[in-house]
Write a protein that holds these residues in place. Sequence first.
Motif, mmCIF file in Angstrom:
data_model
loop_
_atom_site.group_PDB
_atom_site.id
_atom_site.type_symbol
_atom_site.label_atom_id
_atom_site.label_comp_id
_atom_site.label_asym_id
_atom_site.label_seq_id
_atom_site.Cartn_x
_atom_site.Cartn_y
_atom_site.Cartn_z
ATOM 1 N N GLY A 41 0.866 -1.188 0.000
ATOM 2 C CA GLY A 41 0.000 0.000 0.000
ATOM 3 C C GLY A 41 0.898 1.232 0.000
ATOM 4 N N GLY A 44 3.757 1.060 2.800
ATOM 5 C CA GLY A 44 4.837 0.128 2.501
ATOM 6 C C GLY A 44 5.722 0.660 1.381
ATOM 7 N N LYS A 65 0.166 -8.851 -1.518
ATOM 8 C CA LYS A 65 -0.613 -10.059 -1.847
ATOM 9 C C LYS A 65 -1.458 -9.894 -3.110
ATOM 10 C CE LYS A 65 -4.682 -9.294 1.081
ATOM 11 N NZ LYS A 65 -5.518 -9.807 2.166
ATOM 12 N N GLY A 71 -5.553 -2.105 -1.907
ATOM 13 C CA GLY A 71 -6.097 -2.000 -0.542
ATOM 14 C C GLY A 71 -6.671 -0.618 -0.314
ATOM 15 N N GLU A 207 1.533 -13.243 -1.324
ATOM 16 C CA GLU A 207 0.900 -13.121 -0.004
ATOM 17 C C GLU A 207 1.757 -13.767 1.067
ATOM 18 O OE1 GLU A 207 -3.104 -14.526 0.179
ATOM 19 O OE2 GLU A 207 -3.279 -14.099 2.334
ATOM 20 N N VAL A 237 0.468 -3.382 6.736
ATOM 21 C CA VAL A 237 -0.645 -4.039 6.044
ATOM 22 C C VAL A 237 -2.018 -3.499 6.463
ATOM 23 C CG1 VAL A 237 0.589 -6.183 5.528
ATOM 24 C CG2 VAL A 237 -0.562 -5.944 7.729
ATOM 25 N N ALA A 238 -2.051 -2.323 7.085
ATOM 26 C CA ALA A 238 -3.310 -1.643 7.431
ATOM 27 C C ALA A 238 -4.307 -2.602 8.097
ATOM 28 C CB ALA A 238 -3.875 -0.958 6.195
ATOM 29 N N ASN A 240 -5.152 -5.509 7.832
ATOM 30 C CA ASN A 240 -4.767 -6.911 8.035
ATOM 31 C C ASN A 240 -3.695 -7.090 9.112
ATOM 32 O OD1 ASN A 240 -6.200 -8.665 5.934
ATOM 33 N ND2 ASN A 240 -5.521 -6.895 4.752
ATOM 34 N N ALA A 262 -16.738 4.423 0.660
ATOM 35 C CA ALA A 262 -16.675 5.714 -0.038
ATOM 36 C C ALA A 262 -17.573 5.624 -1.270
ATOM 37 C CB ALA A 262 -15.249 6.046 -0.435
ATOM 38 N N TRP A 367 -3.828 3.185 11.437
ATOM 39 C CA TRP A 367 -4.014 4.487 10.782
ATOM 40 C C TRP A 367 -5.468 4.942 10.801
ATOM 41 C CZ3 TRP A 367 -0.024 7.418 10.375
ATOM 42 C CH2 TRP A 367 1.229 6.806 10.414
ATOM 43 N N GLY A 370 -7.379 7.845 8.596
ATOM 44 C CA GLY A 370 -6.654 9.053 8.206
ATOM 45 C C GLY A 370 -5.285 8.780 7.627
ATOM 46 N N LYS A 373 -3.358 10.823 4.078
ATOM 47 C CA LYS A 373 -2.579 12.056 4.269
ATOM 48 C C LYS A 373 -1.245 11.780 4.930
ATOM 49 C CE LYS A 373 -5.848 13.415 7.189
ATOM 50 N NZ LYS A 373 -6.424 12.110 7.583
HETATM 51 C C1 LIG Z 1 -13.267 4.493 2.098
HETATM 52 C C2 LIG Z 1 -12.014 5.062 2.683
HETATM 53 C C3 LIG Z 1 -11.827 6.436 2.730
HETATM 54 C C4 LIG Z 1 -10.670 6.973 3.268
HETATM 55 N N1 LIG Z 1 -10.467 8.319 3.192
HETATM 56 C C5 LIG Z 1 -9.293 8.852 3.624
HETATM 57 C C6 LIG Z 1 -9.040 10.241 3.440
HETATM 58 O O1 LIG Z 1 -9.840 10.974 2.841
HETATM 59 N N2 LIG Z 1 -7.875 10.740 3.931
HETATM 60 C C7 LIG Z 1 -6.969 9.968 4.583
HETATM 61 O O2 LIG Z 1 -5.962 10.484 5.038
HETATM 62 N N3 LIG Z 1 -7.171 8.625 4.722
HETATM 63 C C8 LIG Z 1 -8.299 8.045 4.263
HETATM 64 N N4 LIG Z 1 -8.517 6.700 4.382
HETATM 65 C C9 LIG Z 1 -7.526 5.893 5.086
HETATM 66 C C10 LIG Z 1 -6.339 5.469 4.242
HETATM 67 O O3 LIG Z 1 -6.772 5.017 2.973
HETATM 68 C C11 LIG Z 1 -5.585 4.358 4.968
HETATM 69 O O4 LIG Z 1 -5.346 4.720 6.311
HETATM 70 C C12 LIG Z 1 -4.229 4.107 4.318
HETATM 71 O O5 LIG Z 1 -4.377 3.905 2.925
HETATM 72 C C13 LIG Z 1 -3.604 2.855 4.949
HETATM 73 O O6 LIG Z 1 -2.292 2.655 4.522
HETATM 74 P P1 LIG Z 1 -1.885 1.823 3.212
HETATM 75 O O7 LIG Z 1 -2.122 2.655 2.003
HETATM 76 O O8 LIG Z 1 -0.514 1.343 3.396
HETATM 77 O O9 LIG Z 1 -2.909 0.610 3.273
HETATM 78 P P2 LIG Z 1 -3.297 -0.426 2.154
HETATM 79 O O10 LIG Z 1 -3.382 0.216 0.819
HETATM 80 O O11 LIG Z 1 -4.491 -1.156 2.658
HETATM 81 O O12 LIG Z 1 -1.999 -1.355 2.136
HETATM 82 C C14 LIG Z 1 -1.833 -2.538 2.851
HETATM 83 C C15 LIG Z 1 -1.495 -3.610 1.850
HETATM 84 O O13 LIG Z 1 -1.114 -4.789 2.540
HETATM 85 C C16 LIG Z 1 -1.496 -5.869 1.728
HETATM 86 N N5 LIG Z 1 -1.516 -7.089 2.545
HETATM 87 C C17 LIG Z 1 -2.366 -7.401 3.532
HETATM 88 N N6 LIG Z 1 -2.083 -8.612 4.034
HETATM 89 C C18 LIG Z 1 -1.009 -9.076 3.336
HETATM 90 C C19 LIG Z 1 -0.265 -10.275 3.375
HETATM 91 N N7 LIG Z 1 -0.568 -11.269 4.231
HETATM 92 N N8 LIG Z 1 0.764 -10.419 2.507
HETATM 93 C C20 LIG Z 1 1.088 -9.438 1.620
HETATM 94 N N9 LIG Z 1 0.389 -8.272 1.538
HETATM 95 C C21 LIG Z 1 -0.637 -8.101 2.388
HETATM 96 C C22 LIG Z 1 -2.878 -5.471 1.216
HETATM 97 O O14 LIG Z 1 -3.241 -6.185 0.060
HETATM 98 C C23 LIG Z 1 -2.694 -3.985 0.977
HETATM 99 O O15 LIG Z 1 -2.408 -3.692 -0.382
HETATM 100 C C24 LIG Z 1 -9.677 6.126 3.833
HETATM 101 C C25 LIG Z 1 -9.852 4.750 3.779
HETATM 102 C C26 LIG Z 1 -10.998 4.214 3.208
HETATM 103 C C27 LIG Z 1 -11.162 2.720 3.133
#
Ligand SMILES: Cc1cc2nc3c(=O)[nH]c(=O)nc-3n(C[C@H](O)[C@H](O)[C@H](O)COP(=O)(O)OP(=O)(O)OC[C@H]3O[C@@H](n4cnc5c(N)ncnc54)[C@H](O)[C@@H]3O)c2cc1C
Length: 422
Positions: A41, A44, A65, A71, A207, A237-238, A240, A262, A367, A370, A373
């Motif tokens: 994500g 990462g 994964k 995600g 994965e 992994v947020a 997960n 959303a 997280w 939020g 950002k």
């Molecule tokens: C509907 C919605 C609206 C939001 N709006 C906002 C906003 O307006 N402003 C803001 O600041 N934040 C917002 N957020 C929050 C923000 O999107 C998340 O806090 C942030 O994206 C989390 O970090 P990430 O991008 O690393 O997570 P993710 O993109 O979820 O990355 C985690 C990754 O880990 C992978 N993973 C999980 N398990 C495994 C495994 N076993 N092996 C390998 N990979 C694995 C997943 O596939 C995923 O791609 C929103 C979230 C949602 C769902």
Amino acid sequence: MTRYSAWSVFWNGLRGQRGWDRAWRDPEPKPAYDVVIVGGGLHGLATAYYLASNHGITNVAVLEKGWLGGGNGGRNTTIVRSNYMLPGNRRFYEHSLELWENLSHDLNYNVMFSQRSHITLLHSPAARDAAARRYNTMRLTDSDGELWSLDELKRTVPHLNYAPGARFPIIAATVQRRAGTARHDAVAWGYARAADQRGVDIIQNCEVTGVHRDGARVTGLETTRGTIRGAKIGFAVAGNTSRLWRMAELGTLPIETHKLQAFVTEPLKPLLDQVVVFGVAGAHFYISQSDKGGMVFGGDLDWYKSYAQRGNLPPVQDCAECAISILPCLGRVRLLRHWSGVMDMSMDGSFFMCRTPLQNLYLNAGWNYGGFKASPASGWYFADLIANERPDPVIENHDLRRFERGINIDERGAGPDPKLHG
Ligand SMILES: Cc1cc2nc3c(=O)[nH]c(=O)nc-3n(C[C@H](O)[C@H](O)[C@H](O)COP(=O)(O)OP(=O)(O)OC[C@H]3O[C@@H](n4cnc5c(N)ncnc54)[C@H](O)[C@@H]3O)c2cc1C
């Protein structure tokens, strides 16, 4: 690798678009790396990029994964702001906003960061006083923040619901002009491309299914593409996180996984040039307009725990009601799509970025909703933590034991109930 520029767009236009390279490689995983980040994500990918660019650590793999941005990174409403007040959050989110302001140049990738202002509507004198305290704190710590009168708000956003008979009349607003939105998948692709250019292996469809331990060390990760060892391992992994934590046999975490939806409408002509937030008496709603014209909005969590990336109907109704109460002109607009992500909600609404009971395992989680950002600063400080094996003072209270030490970083003042932390 092609450097993106106006010239390269022009030149490739003349050559039938034949001169573009792949944005990032598709490497086979190596048996071992200096650092393995689990989770492709935004957090990462940003961590991998800053490990390489700030610390010169390039023997790094990011294991994802699914596909990059599949995600929460690709599912959010893309609001970027730094209107946090509490020590532990204030400097972190301000640094993140500063990184956003130069991110497209830094990554050589247009993340379409648009500083279009973030407006929070206020509906009572008490809310206005509390907001004034927050925004004054921001100004005292070198950020920007404004308290607008109703007249000023009406001049800037004339089509909000100002009817005197409204259930919750608007009386004022707070504004952060440097806040705004960005293009979420461009952020993932930009970080991936820039990390790949520096030698990081980005491995999709990989994965993690098990964590091998030898006492207090992680010796390797079992994955769907074989065993991969890492001298240091980072979890990003947020929603997960608790699953990975269980694989490492580390017990429970002060995190619950909830769903957040959303929505986007059919495209409209330019209507709203700001992010507008409406929150009163249990309602929670935020809306902006995408560059393609769709109204993008969201609200509260689905209010029950789940790892499923799909939502339920009651929040659709809640969000539609909120939309109509502040922007009645949306009454006949059709909803195009809605979707859900999985949120790692913590007990105080703030994140964890810390060492863990295992010597070479590092945690980036909690997280809430939020984390978009936060992505640049999250990558910045997580890379620093992994490289230097100690937290920077900015994140030193974001550890798993803060509750034992009596430290709550509870921006919303909602208490220890994860689903209440928006
Ligand atoms: C509907 C919605 C609206 C939001 N709006 C906002 C906003 O307006 N402003 C803001 O600041 N934040 C917002 N957020 C929050 C923000 O999107 C998340 O806090 C942030 O994206 C989390 O970090 P990430 O991008 O690393 O997570 P993710 O993109 O979820 O990355 C985690 C990754 O880990 C992978 N993973 C999980 N398990 C495994 C495994 N076993 N092996 C390998 N990979 C694995 C997943 O596939 C995923 O791609 C929103 C979230 C949602 C769902």
